[in-house]
Design a protein around this motif. Structure first.
Motif, PDB file in Angstrom:
ATOM      1  N   PHE A   1       0.851  -1.189   0.000  1.00 31.72           N
ATOM      2  CA  PHE A   1       0.000   0.000   0.000  1.00 31.72           C
ATOM      3  C   PHE A   1       0.891   1.245   0.000  1.00 31.72           C
ATOM      4  CE2 PHE A   1      -3.843  -2.251   1.942  1.00 31.72           C
ATOM      5  CZ  PHE A   1      -4.649  -2.007   0.839  1.00 31.72           C
TER       6      PHE A   1
ATOM      7  N   TRP B   1      -5.419   4.210  -1.937  1.00 32.19           N
ATOM      8  CA  TRP B   1      -4.664   2.962  -1.868  1.00 32.19           C
ATOM      9  C   TRP B   1      -4.096   2.732  -0.465  1.00 32.19           C
ATOM     10  CZ3 TRP B   1      -5.348  -1.196  -4.165  1.00 32.19           C
ATOM     11  CH2 TRP B   1      -4.367  -2.165  -4.343  1.00 32.19           C
TER      12      TRP B   1
ATOM     13  N   ARG C   1      -4.189  -1.823  -8.128  1.00 29.48           N
ATOM     14  CA  ARG C   1      -4.123  -3.275  -7.941  1.00 29.48           C
ATOM     15  C   ARG C   1      -3.255  -3.909  -9.021  1.00 29.48           C
ATOM     16  NH1 ARG C   1      -4.166  -6.105  -4.062  1.00 29.48           N
ATOM     17  NH2 ARG C   1      -2.158  -6.520  -4.977  1.00 29.48           N
TER      18      ARG C   1
ATOM     19  N   GLU D   1      -5.521   0.705   3.625  1.00 31.90           N
ATOM     20  CA  GLU D   1      -6.550  -0.076   4.302  1.00 31.90           C
ATOM     21  C   GLU D   1      -7.690   0.836   4.720  1.00 31.90           C
ATOM     22  OE1 GLU D   1      -2.465  -1.749   5.560  1.00 31.90           O
ATOM     23  OE2 GLU D   1      -3.401   0.229   5.300  1.00 31.90           O
TER      24      GLU D   1
ATOM     25  N   THR E   1       0.563  -6.829   1.767  1.00 26.92           N
ATOM     26  CA  THR E   1      -0.280  -6.048   2.677  1.00 26.92           C
ATOM     27  C   THR E   1      -1.564  -5.556   2.021  1.00 26.92           C
ATOM     28  OG1 THR E   1       0.967  -4.037   2.154  1.00 26.92           O
ATOM     29  CG2 THR E   1       1.674  -5.296   4.088  1.00 26.92           C
ATOM     30  N   THR E   2      -1.632  -5.564   0.691  1.00 29.84           N
ATOM     31  CA  THR E   2      -2.842  -5.114  -0.012  1.00 29.84           C
ATOM     32  C   THR E   2      -3.836  -6.244  -0.240  1.00 29.84           C
ATOM     33  OG1 THR E   2      -1.987  -5.499  -2.256  1.00 29.84           O
ATOM     34  CG2 THR E   2      -1.437  -3.403  -1.231  1.00 29.84           C
TER      35      THR E   2
ATOM     36  N   GLN F   1       0.712   3.884   5.362  1.00 27.76           N
ATOM     37  CA  GLN F   1       1.456   2.712   4.906  1.00 27.76           C
ATOM     38  C   GLN F   1       2.084   1.945   6.067  1.00 27.76           C
ATOM     39  OE1 GLN F   1       4.324   3.512   1.854  1.00 27.76           O
ATOM     40  NE2 GLN F   1       5.084   1.423   1.783  1.00 27.76           N
TER      41      GLN F   1
ATOM     42  N   THR G   1       0.425  -2.843  -8.601  1.00 29.95           N
ATOM     43  CA  THR G   1       1.042  -3.590  -7.502  1.00 29.95           C
ATOM     44  C   THR G   1       1.380  -5.008  -7.931  1.00 29.95           C
ATOM     45  OG1 THR G   1      -0.116  -2.271  -5.841  1.00 29.95           O
ATOM     46  CG2 THR G   1       0.664  -4.443  -5.153  1.00 29.95           C
TER      47      THR G   1
ATOM     48  N   TYR H   1      -5.156  -7.566   5.028  1.00 34.63           N
ATOM     49  CA  TYR H   1      -5.559  -6.338   5.724  1.00 34.63           C
ATOM     50  C   TYR H   1      -6.832  -6.515   6.544  1.00 34.63           C
ATOM     51  CZ  TYR H   1      -8.671  -4.631   1.799  1.00 34.63           C
ATOM     52  OH  TYR H   1      -9.634  -4.444   0.842  1.00 34.63           O
TER      53      TYR H   1
END
Length: 800
Positions: A81, A426, A97, A428, A126-127, A495, A100, A132
């Motif tokens: 993120f 971008w 997305r 959580e 983490t994405t 982040q 990444t 998350y």
């Protein structure tokens, strides 16, 4: 042996992956070793040589630990993120997305190409919603335990990124992401109450094995100070100005007070203040400045005296003026300070500029010329006069404040609560619902993860509003408590959130019921060795220790501290000795080195280039030197024909085992490699090496150059993978030298060297010295007064 790195490296990488030899599984018959590196942010630029050094240190140690029989967990993942990906998506129109996923794929192929022995079955991102979900779960647990709150505050705002930044992300008044100037804005901010854990974080450092400078940076960042709170009355009112000071014993020297321009007492008593227009204008100017600009020590002192309000010193009873000045912040301490100009540089400068009295209360300096900040006898201080011990005077002043009901002993911290929201897409989603009836309500745990909606427009609003605020289907919802129409929180987490607990998810990355099973936690934790950059030893390291300690306090993890040991690598500088940057044109691409020389040369050179903990400049000639070294290593297979082990050769290899083993454990990789280079010079000088000794050498070189080592191991008839072969065991009896070369000195001056039996007595050594004739001319006509013999080192003769 002919060695082609292009074919060999691909071959062994494929064999390692197919066999799964680096995958970790719980095995209670083995001693575990959990090694952690800082997982990368997958940028479009891919890996740089700094990544190789950052991961290479523990890579060498992990390979050695496996060979020593440890059950090694060496995982990798992606901290994905963040603003760079979102900004790239805004620029290109490609969804974050997809960006990444492309970047992770690129990073993964590059890391595998270098031959790192990561456990690729445990990769985390983490994405990923399954990841998350637990970041949100921990956030809600913190809220449940009173560690999450919302407040309106002046925040650091980046107009370019359109995002609120924490103090840590806006150091120097610059945005950590785009480096543009940061301004101050008043906004609703979500905070994590990290200050509640300040003492626990400090206490945890006492048992952790961190480098001294890492501990010091954490201690300074937390900034614990002991002192006293004191209440200065506002003359003619029932209100007080509360201040905190580490030197309550200097209160008789307070000649003015300074409040933050934003202090609420200004509005409360506006009708009593005769120069309110002047104050309002000054406050408007302060609002344009960043926190960094306001608190610089060397800037010009500005301020305005409040006409109509005065303060009352709680110890002396004297009335003193009150000023507002930009260097006092509402978010720091109490929003007001007492000023002792005789003994504080900034207060002295302020007093001189505004013509305020300066009263000396500590003898020892010349306050007409400068503030005296040293220790000395207390004067002009009533009941404190004559005190010469600072500790005693502070204690006495605090007791007096408590007796008068005007203050008490207290503790303050430099570290502030953690601003935890960002106005971007971008990240959580913060799992909070705003209900007109119930207020702020947590999303129920069984509804996690609160997913990011699919959107096409990632641009933040002009007022810094999150892009999520534009998505009605995301924003509008029902309150989970009362069912009324409600709105979701549209800010996202910073982040730092995902990286604050990633080391726990590695233990059990596919568990859908818990962030990690109790069995995995109890077997693997704590992390045995964590290595990373010095730039992360405050923010990330403190944040992650905070999250972990919280989870420990609520019984979710089994250790109070996450990391048993923390080390750091130095930077790799450009060939010009400067920090690598595209603008300087001094960036070295590791892929180019792998293309030209192979992964083993890259790995070996980076471990050889200097002290691992210090910065080292890149050297193309040294890269070529490491290439020649590995070619000579491979060439030793041609020197084995019929060679037998001798006591001397056996001693050489055992001394090498001891040196390399010790140096790897202490991260002295360069000296371990230097010893191996010296060893093969000796082998080539004599022209032969026994197969068993070469096998031992192959084991020693394998953590540095694993592809070449595997190829040589197979060529020499070794069983299985050398990566799993037993690490060589040092034998002191075999390492002992049969002879020693000692220095012969006359009156402290070197005359030469002689060989003597190792560890021999003085008589035997003297016999060898006499027979050598090295001292014959020096002793002619002289009488020996004294002989000084240090076994295996020197024989010094003193004569007259």
């Amino acid at each position: 042996m002919k060695y082609d790195f292009r074919e060999t490296e691909k071959k062994w990488q494929k064999k390692w992956e197919e066999s799964g030899i680096f995958e970790a599984h719980i095995d209670k018959t083995k001693k575990k070793f959990y090694a952690l590196v800082e997982f990368p942010y997958p940028s479009g630029a891919g890996m740089h040589v700094g990544h190789i050094k950052a991961y290479g240190g523990l890579e060498v140690i992990c390979r050695k630990k496996r060979m020593e029989g440890y059950n090694v967990l060496f995982p990798i993942g992606f901290d994905a993120f963040g603003l760079p990906t979102e900004n790239y998506a805004i620029k290109t129109g490609i969804h974050p997305r997809k960006v990444t996923d492309m970047n992770i794929e690129k990073f993964t192929s590059q890391m595998k190409r270098v031959g790192f022995s990561f456990d690729w079955s445990r990769v985390i991102d983490t994405t990923d919603e399954d990841y998350y979900k637990w970041t949100q779960w921990i956030f809600l647990k913190m809220r449940e335990h009173g560690l999450v709150f919302r407040d309106k505050a002046l925040v650091n705002y980046c107009p370019s990124c359109k995002v609120v930044l924490s103090n840590e992300d806006s150091q120097g008044g610059k945005c950590d992401i785009c480096h543009s100037d940061v301004v101050q804005r008043s906004k609703d901010v979500w905070y994590l109450r990290i200050t509640a854990y300040a003492d626990k974080l400090l206490d945890g450092l006492k048992t952790a094995d961190y480098l001294p400078n890492i501990k010091l940076q954490q201690e300074n960042w937390i900034g614990r100070s002991e002192g006293a709170f004191a209440d200065f009355g506002i003359a003619g009112t029932d209100d007080t100005l509360r201040i905190y000071t580490t030197r309550p014993d200097t209160m008789f020297g307070v000649t003015f007070m300074v409040m933050a321009p934003e202090h609420p007492l200004i509005e409360k008593y506006a009708s009593r203040i005769s120069n309110m227009d002047e104050l309002t204008a000054y406050r408007a100017e302060c609002a344009k400045k960043t926190e960094f600009e306001r608190t610089q020590l060397n800037k010009d002192k500005t301020g305005v005296k409040i006409e109509g309000l005065t303060a009352v010193n709680p110890l002396s009873g004297k009335e003193i003026p009150i000023y507002i000045s930009d260097y006092v912040m509402m978010g720091y301490g109490t929003g007001a300070i007492m000023a002792v100009p005789a003994h504080d540089d900034r207060d002295w400068e302020f007093a001189r500029k505004f013509g305020i009295d300066i009263i000396e209360v500590i003898k020892g300096g010349n306050i007409a010329e400068a503030a005296y900040t040293g220790d000395g006898e207390m004067i002009n201080s009533g009941f404190l006069n004559g005190f010469t011990n600072k500790k005693d005077s502070i204690k006495r002043a605090t007791e007096e404040l408590e007796k008068l009901g005007k203050g008490e002993k207290g503790v303050q911290y430099k570290m502030k609560d953690w601003a935890f929201n960002r106005q971007r897409y971008w990240g959580e989603p913060i799992p909070i619902i705003h209900c007109p009836n119930c207020g702020d309500v947590s999303v129920p745990y069984d509804q996690l993860p609160l997913r990011l909606p699919e959107i096409d427009n990632f641009v933040a609003g002009q007022d810094g509003e999150s892009p999520l605020a534009k998505i009605d289907s995301f924003v509008n919802c029902s309150c989970p408590v009362c069912g009324a129409a409600a709105r979701r929180e549209t800010d996202t987490m910073p982040q730092w959130a995902g990286s604050s607990w990633y080391f726990l998810r590695y233990l059990d990355p596919h568990n859908s019921d818990r962030f990690a099973s109790r069995e995995a936690l109890e077997y693997w934790m704590p992390v045995d060795w964590y290595n990373g950059g010095m730039e992360h030893v405050t923010r990330h390291l403190i944040y992650s220790r905070f999250w972990h300690r919280f989870l420990y306090d609520i019984g979710e993890v089994n250790t109070p501290e996450p990391y048993a040991k923390r080390t750091a690598q130095g930077l790799i500088l450009g060939p010009d000795g400067e920090k690598m940057s595209k603008s300087r044109g001094n960036v070295v691409d590791p892929n180019d080195i792998v293309d030209k020389y192979g992964a083993d040369v890259l790995r070996t050179y980076i471990m050889f280039m200097g002290d691992y903990e210090k910065a080292s400049p890149w050297s193309d000639s040294s890269v070529r030197g490491c290439k020649r070294f590995l070619e000579r290593v491979a060439g030793m297979t041609d020197l084995t024909g019929g060679a037998k082990t001798t006591p001397e050769s056996e001693g050489e290899i055992h001394r090498l085992i001891k040196k390399v083993s010790s140096d790897i454990d202490s991260m002295k990789f360069n000296t371990a490699l230097a010893a191996m280079m010296g060893y093969i010079n000796e082998v080539y000088d004599r022209g032969y090496i026994a197969v068993d000794e070469l096998k031992t050498f192959v084991k020693l070189i394998s953590p540095f150059a694993p592809h070449l080592a595997e190829e040589m191991w197979t060529y020499l008839g070794g069983d299985g993978f050398v990566s799993l072969a037993p690490w060589p065991v040092f034998d002191e009896s075999k390492a002992a030298r049969s002879v020693s070369e000692i220095a012969v000195q006359f009156m402290g001056r070197l005359k030469g060297t002689v060989e003597v039996p190792a560890g021999c007595d003085e008589a035997t050594a003297w016999d060898a010295v006499e027979k050598s004739g090295l001292l014959a001319s020096s002793l002619e006509g002289r009488q020996i007064v004294k002989k000084i013999y240090v076994p295996n080192r020197i024989f010094n003769v003193v004569a007259k």
